[in-house]
Design a protein around this motif. Structure first.
Motif, PDB file in Angstrom:
ATOM      1  N   ASN A 155       0.837  -1.211   0.000  1.00 36.51           N
ATOM      2  CA  ASN A 155       0.000   0.000   0.000  1.00 36.51           C
ATOM      3  C   ASN A 155       0.862   1.247   0.000  1.00 36.51           C
ATOM      4  O   ASN A 155       1.748   1.382   0.847  1.00 36.51           O
ATOM      5  CB  ASN A 155      -0.867   0.031   1.260  1.00 36.51           C
ATOM      6  CG  ASN A 155      -1.950  -1.017   1.226  1.00 36.51           C
ATOM      7  OD1 ASN A 155      -3.018  -0.805   0.683  1.00 36.51           O
ATOM      8  ND2 ASN A 155      -1.662  -2.183   1.787  1.00 36.51           N
TER       9      ASN A 155
ATOM     10  N   ALA B 112      -6.850  -0.185  10.613  1.00 30.72           N
ATOM     11  CA  ALA B 112      -6.083   0.574   9.617  1.00 30.72           C
ATOM     12  C   ALA B 112      -4.855   1.132  10.313  1.00 30.72           C
ATOM     13  O   ALA B 112      -4.798   1.145  11.542  1.00 30.72           O
ATOM     14  CB  ALA B 112      -6.930   1.715   9.078  1.00 30.72           C
ATOM     15  N   ASP B 113      -3.870   1.575   9.547  1.00 31.03           N
ATOM     16  CA  ASP B 113      -2.770   2.286  10.202  1.00 31.03           C
ATOM     17  C   ASP B 113      -3.147   3.766  10.260  1.00 31.03           C
ATOM     18  O   ASP B 113      -4.175   4.171   9.707  1.00 31.03           O
ATOM     19  CB  ASP B 113      -1.426   2.013   9.506  1.00 31.03           C
ATOM     20  CG  ASP B 113      -1.221   2.827   8.257  1.00 31.03           C
ATOM     21  OD1 ASP B 113      -2.198   3.408   7.761  1.00 31.03           O
ATOM     22  OD2 ASP B 113      -0.086   2.883   7.755  1.00 31.03           O
TER      23      ASP B 113
ATOM     24  N   GLN C 213      -4.350   3.461   5.818  1.00 27.37           N
ATOM     25  CA  GLN C 213      -4.207   2.281   4.955  1.00 27.37           C
ATOM     26  C   GLN C 213      -4.779   1.066   5.681  1.00 27.37           C
ATOM     27  O   GLN C 213      -4.461   0.817   6.836  1.00 27.37           O
ATOM     28  CB  GLN C 213      -2.738   2.045   4.620  1.00 27.37           C
ATOM     29  CG  GLN C 213      -2.030   3.352   4.319  1.00 27.37           C
ATOM     30  CD  GLN C 213      -1.045   3.258   3.191  1.00 27.37           C
ATOM     31  OE1 GLN C 213      -1.375   2.834   2.094  1.00 27.37           O
ATOM     32  NE2 GLN C 213       0.162   3.681   3.432  1.00 27.37           N
ATOM     33  N   LEU C 214      -5.611   0.349   4.991  1.00 27.69           N
ATOM     34  CA  LEU C 214      -6.299  -0.785   5.596  1.00 27.69           C
ATOM     35  C   LEU C 214      -5.322  -1.916   5.907  1.00 27.69           C
ATOM     36  O   LEU C 214      -4.542  -2.329   5.054  1.00 27.69           O
ATOM     37  CB  LEU C 214      -7.386  -1.287   4.633  1.00 27.69           C
ATOM     38  CG  LEU C 214      -8.250  -2.441   5.123  1.00 27.69           C
ATOM     39  CD1 LEU C 214      -9.108  -2.020   6.306  1.00 27.69           C
ATOM     40  CD2 LEU C 214      -9.132  -2.949   3.985  1.00 27.69           C
TER      41      LEU C 214
ATOM     42  N   SER D 109      -9.633  -6.428   7.575  1.00 29.48           N
ATOM     43  CA  SER D 109     -11.053  -6.192   7.854  1.00 29.48           C
ATOM     44  C   SER D 109     -11.791  -7.515   7.856  1.00 29.48           C
ATOM     45  O   SER D 109     -11.442  -8.431   7.115  1.00 29.48           O
ATOM     46  CB  SER D 109     -11.660  -5.234   6.829  1.00 29.48           C
ATOM     47  OG  SER D 109     -11.839  -5.882   5.604  1.00 29.48           O
TER      48      SER D 109
ATOM     49  N   ALA E  63     -11.641   2.870   6.239  1.00 28.10           N
ATOM     50  CA  ALA E  63     -10.309   3.030   6.844  1.00 28.10           C
ATOM     51  C   ALA E  63      -9.776   4.441   6.620  1.00 28.10           C
ATOM     52  O   ALA E  63      -9.301   5.100   7.556  1.00 28.10           O
ATOM     53  CB  ALA E  63      -9.341   1.997   6.261  1.00 28.10           C
TER      54      ALA E  63
END
Lengths: 194, 163
Positions: A11, B34-35, B39-40, B43, B56
Motif C-alpha cells: 500500500n 487501519a494504520d 491504509q487498511l 477487515s 479506513a
C-alpha cells in the motif's frame, strides 16, 4: 508504505498538494472517470456546500499482481484554501509521494510558492525530509492565457531535478502521465528502502 | 510516524485473531484495523454496502482531526475514540497506541457500552503488536526486486494505456 505479507499487499499513499483551485480534485475525478471500476474504489470527497474540498478526496487504485505483490495506490488531495492549513498537514501523515499541482497562470505564482513552502514545512514537522520525498511538479491549466513557462514555475519553486509535467487536468491532458511518474518514483524509493 | 510498516505473517495472524474475537463478542457487522495514515490492515465482515478501504481512510482522518482539535484546546492527549450513533448502524473508532485505528460497525441493537468494553480489551491485545512493528521491519527480509519496477511499469501501461 504499508506491506502486508500475509495478503501480499503493498500500500502506498500519494498526496496531491497545491494552491486553491489549482486542479487537485480534477486530477482525481479524471482518474476515477477513466479507470476500470474493477481496479478502483469509489471516490470519496469531503466537500463544503460550495463544492470546495473541506478535508480531502480519496481514491484507491489496485493493480493486479506484480511480481507476486498486489500494489495499491491510495490517492488523496488536500484542501487548497489557505484557511485549512492544519488539515493539509493531517492528510500528509504517512505520505509516500507528492504531486504538487501548480496553477500555471502568472497571477497565481505567489500562491504556488506559498503552498509549496508550506508543504515543505508540514513535511518537516511530521518528521520527513522534504529533499528525499518523491515529488512530481504538475504545471496545470496550460490551455489558459497569461501562463508562465514551465521553467519559470520550476525555478520559482526552487526545484532542481524534480520531474515536471504539463497538464490540462479538466481535459485529462497529462493526468495519467503525472500519476505514472509519481508511482514510478515512489516504487523506486520503496525498492531502496526494502 | 515517518517509517514504512511491514506486517509480517505472524503479526498479521495475531491481528486476525484479535479482530475475530472482537467481532464475535460484539456481534459487529464489520471490524477493521487501519494504520494511522488510513491504509487498511485487516477487515472482517465487510459487505457490499460497506467498503472497508473507504471506511479506513475516513476513520483515520476523523481520528487525526479529533486529536488535533484536542491539541488546539490544550489537551496533551486526545481520548482517542469517536462514536457515531446511527438509526440502524453505529460506528465506533478508537486509536491503538498511535499506530492503528480500530473501527467497529455494529447494529444499534448491540449495547454501546459492551462495544466500548470489548474494543478496550482488543486495544490492549493489539498494543504490544504495534510496538513490534519496528522490530518487524528490521527482521524483515522483504525485497522489491528490480524486476518489480519493470513489471509494474508494464501493468500501469496496461491499466492506463491509451489515456
Amino acid at each position: 508504505m504499508f506491506i502486508n505479507w500475509r495478503l501480499r499487499e503493498l500500500n502506498l499513499k500519494i498526496v496531491y498538494y497545491g494552491p486553491a483551485l489549482g486542479g487537485k480534485t480534477t486530477n482525481l475525478q479524471y482518474i476515477h472517470s477513466k479507470t476500470d471500476p474493477r481496479i478502483r474504489s469509489e471516490m470519496v470527497s469531503l466537500k463544503t456546500r460550495g463544492d470546495r474540498t473541506l478535508y480531502f478526496d480519496f481514491l484507491q487504485l489496485e493493480l493486479g499482481r506484480v511480481a507476486g505483490l498486489k500494489p495499491r495506490f491510495n490517492l488523496y488531495t488536500v484542501p487548497g484554501q489557505t484557511y485549512y492549513t492544519s488539515t493539509r498537514k493531517l492528510v500528509l501523515q504517512g505520505v509516500d509521494g507528492i504531486v504538487f499541482v501548480a496553477d500555471s497562470q502568472a497571477h497565481r505564482l505567489e500562491e504556488n510558492r506559498e503552498s509549496f513552502w508550506e508543504m515543505r514545512r508540514n513535511l518537516r514537522e511530521l518528521g520527513y525530509d522534504p529533499e528525499s520525498m518523491p515529488l512530481v511538479l504538475q504545471c496545470n491549466k496550460r490551455d489558459l492565457p497569461n501562463i508562465l513557462s514551465v521553467s519559470t514555475i520550476h525555478e520559482h519553486l526552487g526545484l532542481n531535478g524534480v520531474p515536471c509535467l504539463e497538464s490540462i487536468a479538466i481535459r485529462g491532458v497529462g493526468v495519467f502521465e503525472t500519476l505514472k511518474t509519481i508511482i514510478n518514483l515512489v516504487v523506486a524509493k520503496a525498492q531502496q528502502q526494502l | 510516524m515517518n517509517q514504512s510498516v511491514v506486517l509480517s505473517e505472524d503479526i498479521a495472524d495475531q491481528i486476525h485473531r484479535v479482530l475475530s474475537e472482537l467481532r464475535a463478542r460484539t456481534q459487529a457487522e464489520c471490524v477493521l484495523l487501519a494504520d494511522i495514515s488510513g491504509q487498511l490492515v485487516e477487515s472482517l465482515g465487510s459487505s457490499e454496502e460497506i467498503d472497508p478501504v473507504l471506511v479506513a481512510a475516513l476513520a483515520a482522518g476523523e481520528l487525526a482531526a479529533i486529536a488535533e482539535l484536542a491539541r488546539q484546546i490544550g489537551e496533551r492527549r486526545a481520548s482517542g475514540s469517536l462514536l457515531h450513533e446511527g438509526k440502524n448502524r453505529s460506528i465506533y473508532i478508537a486509536s491503538v497506541s498511535d499506530t492503528f485505528v480500530l473501527v467497529v460497525i455494529f447494529s444499534t441493537a448491540s449495547p454501546v457500552g459492551l462495544v466500548r468494553l470489548f474494543v478496550r480489551r482488543a486495544a490492549e491485545l493489539l498494543h504490544p503488536l504495534a510496538s513490534q512493528f519496528e522490530e518487524a521491519i528490521r527482521r524483515s527480509n522483504a525485497t522489491l526486486g528490480t524486476d518489480f519496477g519493470t513489471a509494474l511499469a508494464g501493468e500501469l501501461d496496461e491499466a492506463f494505456g491509451g489515456m
